[in-house]
Write an enzyme that holds these catalytic residues in place. Structure first.
Site, mmCIF file in Angstrom:
data_model
loop_
_atom_site.group_PDB
_atom_site.id
_atom_site.type_symbol
_atom_site.label_atom_id
_atom_site.label_comp_id
_atom_site.label_asym_id
_atom_site.label_seq_id
_atom_site.Cartn_x
_atom_site.Cartn_y
_atom_site.Cartn_z
ATOM 1 N N ASP A 140 0.851 -1.199 0.000
ATOM 2 C CA ASP A 140 0.000 0.000 0.000
ATOM 3 C C ASP A 140 0.883 1.243 0.000
ATOM 4 O O ASP A 140 2.113 1.146 -0.135
ATOM 5 C CB ASP A 140 -0.976 -0.012 1.186
ATOM 6 N N HIS A 184 -2.700 2.966 -4.691
ATOM 7 C CA HIS A 184 -2.155 2.481 -3.420
ATOM 8 C C HIS A 184 -0.742 1.918 -3.599
ATOM 9 O O HIS A 184 -0.397 0.881 -3.009
ATOM 10 C CB HIS A 184 -3.090 1.424 -2.806
ATOM 11 N N GLU A 186 -9.554 2.806 -5.740
ATOM 12 C CA GLU A 186 -9.083 4.155 -5.409
ATOM 13 C C GLU A 186 -7.796 4.550 -6.143
ATOM 14 O O GLU A 186 -6.760 4.772 -5.520
ATOM 15 C CB GLU A 186 -8.882 4.239 -3.884
ATOM 16 N N TRP A 195 -17.133 -3.702 -2.538
ATOM 17 C CA TRP A 195 -17.033 -3.066 -1.208
ATOM 18 C C TRP A 195 -17.811 -1.763 -1.158
ATOM 19 O O TRP A 195 -18.508 -1.470 -0.200
ATOM 20 C CB TRP A 195 -15.557 -2.871 -0.815
ATOM 21 N N TYR A 254 -17.033 -3.772 7.031
ATOM 22 C CA TYR A 254 -15.718 -3.195 7.325
ATOM 23 C C TYR A 254 -15.488 -3.189 8.835
ATOM 24 O O TYR A 254 -16.049 -2.377 9.567
ATOM 25 C CB TYR A 254 -15.600 -1.801 6.695
ATOM 26 N N TRP A 293 -9.027 -3.010 7.922
ATOM 27 C CA TRP A 293 -7.936 -2.097 7.532
ATOM 28 C C TRP A 293 -7.369 -1.533 8.825
ATOM 29 O O TRP A 293 -8.124 -1.270 9.780
ATOM 30 C CB TRP A 293 -8.488 -0.974 6.642
ATOM 31 N N GLU A 319 -5.460 1.354 9.560
ATOM 32 C CA GLU A 319 -5.016 2.739 9.754
ATOM 33 C C GLU A 319 -5.096 3.140 11.229
ATOM 34 O O GLU A 319 -4.207 3.793 11.752
ATOM 35 C CB GLU A 319 -5.895 3.714 8.959
HETATM 36 C C1 ACM Z 1 -11.009 -0.371 -0.143
HETATM 37 O O1 ACM Z 1 -11.527 -0.328 0.969
HETATM 38 N N1 ACM Z 1 -10.357 0.692 -0.605
HETATM 39 C C2 ACM Z 1 -11.078 -1.548 -0.968
#
Ligand code: ACM
Ligand code: ZN
Length: 504
Positions: free
Chosen positions: A161, A224, A288, A355, A381, A418, A420
Site C-alpha cells: 500500500d 495504493h 481508489e 465493497w 468493514y 484495515w 489505519e
Molecule cells: C477499499 O476499501 N479501498 C477496498
C-alpha cells in the site's frame, strides 16, 4: 445447540455421551488429528487412540466441505467425503465439547444428536491489512487458528500500500530495504515498518493449508502504490522521488500505466507472488486509483492513443487486462475491487470484490455471469467502531439479494479489517470479534436458519473458546450501541479520521 456457524440440519436425540480424559479417538487424517490434539492440549488433556470418537471418509470428493456428525450414548461418528469435511466436523465437535466442558473434572456431557452440515457459500474469507500497521507472523497465525474454528476458508492478505511494502521480493530489493519503513505515522515522529521474508510467508501458507485455509495475497495496483513508487521512482508518471506515505487516505502518486517498466515491475512481483502463494486467485486491487497524473503524463496519454482507449478510466481497464492475461498464463485468476468495473472493459474472467459500489455494477456483473465476493463497506468493514457498524447490522447483511437474476454468482463473503487506526493486538481482536463470527455464519449457514438473537446468545458461550487462544472479543455491551452512543461514537471516530487523512 451452541455451534457457530449454525449447522444446516440438527436433530436432537435422547441421552448423552460422556467425554472425559480417557476418551479415545480414531482418526487417520493428519490435519484433523493435529487439530483435535492441539485442542485437547488447551483443555489440559492428552491424545488417546481408541474407538470412542471416529473420523472416517470414503475420500470420494476432495472438494466437498460437507460432513455428518452423530453423537450416540456409546460414541461419536464423524463422516465426510473429504478430509476437509472431517476437519469441519472436528471444529463442530470442539464446540460441542466446550459447550459443557468442566475444567476441574475434564469432562463434558454432549447431548445425543445428528448433524448434517454443509456451507451455503464456497468462498468465506477475511482480509487483514498488515500494511497500515505491521503485525508479526505470530499474530497472523493466531488469526488463522481462530478463523479455522469458524470454518472460514480464505485469508486475504493485504501486503502492499501507500504506507509500506510488506513482502520480500528478490528482483526488487528496495521494496523492503526502503519501502517497508515509513518515517512516521500522522506526525507521531516514530518510524514504523516491517516485512515478511519468503521463509515466513511459506510458513504461514503451510500453517493455513493445514487448516484448510487458502492464503490469497493482494498486490494492490495501479493505485495504493506509493511505497513501491518511493522505492523505484521511475515507476511513477513524474519519476520524481516521493516518500513512503506517513498519512492515510487516497494518494494520487500511482503507477504509470504508460511506460513498459511498470508492466515489467508488476509481472516481476507477481511472478514471485505466484511462487510463494499456490492459491488459484491472486488479488490485484484496483481500488481508489486517482487519474490526476495519468491525465498529464505523455506516456500514459500515448498508451491511450495507441490502444484507441476513450479515457484514463479505460486505461485502468486495459492495464488490468494485461495483468489478468499475465496471471492466466501462470494458471492463476485475478480478484479485483469493484472500481475495476468502472472502465466497462475489464475482462469478464475476473472475480469482483464488492465493497463500495453505489452504481451496483457488481450486481450487473453477476447478472451477466461474473463472479462476485460481497464485502459491503457499511456492513462488513471491521475497522469501524460498533457505533458505526453495530454487530446486528453486520449479522443481518444479505450478500445475495433475491432481486439478482443469478444470485449463485455471489460466490461468498469476506470481511476486511484495515489497520489505519488499529495499532495493537487488543484493538484488533475487539473489532474483529464477534464480527468475524457473524460473517462466518452468513457464509456458512442457510439464510432461513439464521437468527441474530440466537447468534448473540451462542457467541457468549463461544467467547471463552477464543479467549483460550488469547483473543479477547468486544464485550457484549459494546456490540449494539444505543442510538445516542452511535451518534457520539460516529462523530468522534470520523473526526479523528479526518485529522489523520492527507493527500501527499
Ligand atoms: C477499499 O476499501 N479501498 C477496498
Ligand atoms: Zn504515466
Amino acid at each position: 445447540m451452541r455451534i457457530i456457524p449454525c449447522p444446516k440440519e440438527f436433530t436432537k436425540k435422547d441421552g448423552s455421551f460422556l467425554f472425559d480424559a480417557e476418551t479415545g479417538f480414531f482418526c487417520d487424517y493428519e490435519n484433523v488429528g493435529n487439530s483435535i490434539s492441539s485442542f485437547l492440549k488447551t483443555c489440559g488433556i492428552g491424545w488417546r487412540t481408541g474407538d470412542d470418537i471416529k473420523f472416517t471418509s470414503d475420500g470420494s470428493d476432495s472438494s466437498s466441505e460437507a460432513y455428518t456428525l452423530v453423537v450416540g450414548e456409546d460414541g461419536v461418528k464423524v463422516s465426510a467425503k473429504s478430509e476437509r469435511g472431517l476437519f469441519y466436523g472436528a471444529q463442530t465437535l470442539k464446540q460441542l465439547i466446550l459447550s459443557s466442558f468442566d475444567e476441574k473434572t475434564k469432562t463434558a456431557e454432549i447431548p445425543c444428536c445428528e448433524i448434517n452440515d454443509a456451507p451455503r457459500f464456497s468462498y468465506r474469507g477475511y482480509m487483514f491489512d498488515t500494511v497500515r500497521h505491521f503485525f508479526p507472523v505470530e499474530v497472523v497465525k493466531k488469526y488463522i487458528e481462530a478463523i479455522s474454528l469458524l470454518k472460514l476458508n480464505v485469508f486475504h492478505w493485504h501486503l502492499s500500500d501507500d504506507q509500506g511494502w510488506r513482502v520480500q521480493i528478490d528482483k526488487y530489493p528496495r521494496l523492503t530495504e526502503h519501502g517497508s519503513m515509513r518515517r512516521e505515522t500522522c506526525g507521531d515522529k516514530k518510524p514504523h515498518g516491517g516485512f515478511y521474508t519468503k521463509e515466513q510467508i511459506k510458513d504461514v501458507v503451510e500453517f493455513a493449508k493445514e487448516r484448510f485455509i487458502t492464503v490469497i495475497p493482494e498486490f494492490d495496483i495501479p493505485g495504493h502504490t506509493r511505497a513501491a513508487v518511493s522505492s523505484y521512482p521511475e515507476l511513477g508518471c513524474s519519476k520524481k522521488p516521493v516518500e513512503v506515505s506517513t498519512k492515510f487516505g487516497i494518494h494520487s502518486e500511482i503507477l504509470c500505466a504508460g511506460r513498459e517498466e511498470s508492466y515489467d515491475f508488476v509481472k516481476g512481483v507477481l511472478t514471485e507472488f505466484a511462487e510463494m502463494f499456490p492459491s488459484k486467485y491472486i488479488h490485484i486491487g484496483g481500488d481508489e486509483a486517482p487519474k490526476k497524473h495519468w491525465q498529464s503524463c505523455p506516456d500514459c496519454q500515448r498508451r491511450i492513443k495507441e490502444n484507441s482507449l476513450k479515457n484514463e478510466e479505460e486505461l485502468q481497464g486495459w492495464f488490468t487486462n494485461q495483468i489478468v492475461e499475465f496471471l492466466a498464463s501462470k494458471g492463476r485468476k485475478a480478484i479485483v475491487w469493484n472500481e475495476s468495473l468502472n472502465s466497462g472493459i475489464v475482462d469478464g474472467s475476473v472475480t469482483v470484490q464488492m465493497w463500495m459500489d453505489k452504481k451496483k455494477r457488481s450486481y450487473a456483473f453477476a447478472d451477466k455471469g461474473g463472479k462476485v465476493i460481497a464485502s459491503d463497506f457499511f456492513h462488513y468493514y471491521c475497522d469501524y467502531p460498533y457505533a458505526m457498524t453495530p454487530l446486528i447490522k453486520t449479522y443481518n447483511y444479505e450478500p445475495a439479494p433475491k432481486k439478482l437474476k443469478k444470485p449463485e454468482n455471489i460466490i461468498g463473503v469476506e470481511t476486511p479489517i484495515w489497520t489505519e487506526f488499529i495499532n495493537n493486538f487488543d484493538r484488533l481482536c475487539e473489532l474483529f470479534f464477534p464480527r468475524l463470527a457473524a460473517v462466518a455464519e452468513t457464509g456458512w449457514t442457510d439464510r432461513e436458519n439464521k437468527s441474530a438473537a440466537d447468534f448473540m446468545r451462542r457467541f457468549r458461550i463461544y467467547a471463552p473458546h477464543l479467549e483460550r487462544l488469547g483473543i479477547k472479543p468486544a464485550p457484549p455491551q459494546e456490540w449494539n450501541p444505543s442510538p445516542i452512543a452511535r451518534i457520539r461514537g460516529t462523530f468522534s471516530f470520523t473526526h479523528n479520521m479526518v485529522m489523520k487523512k492527507g493527500e501527499k
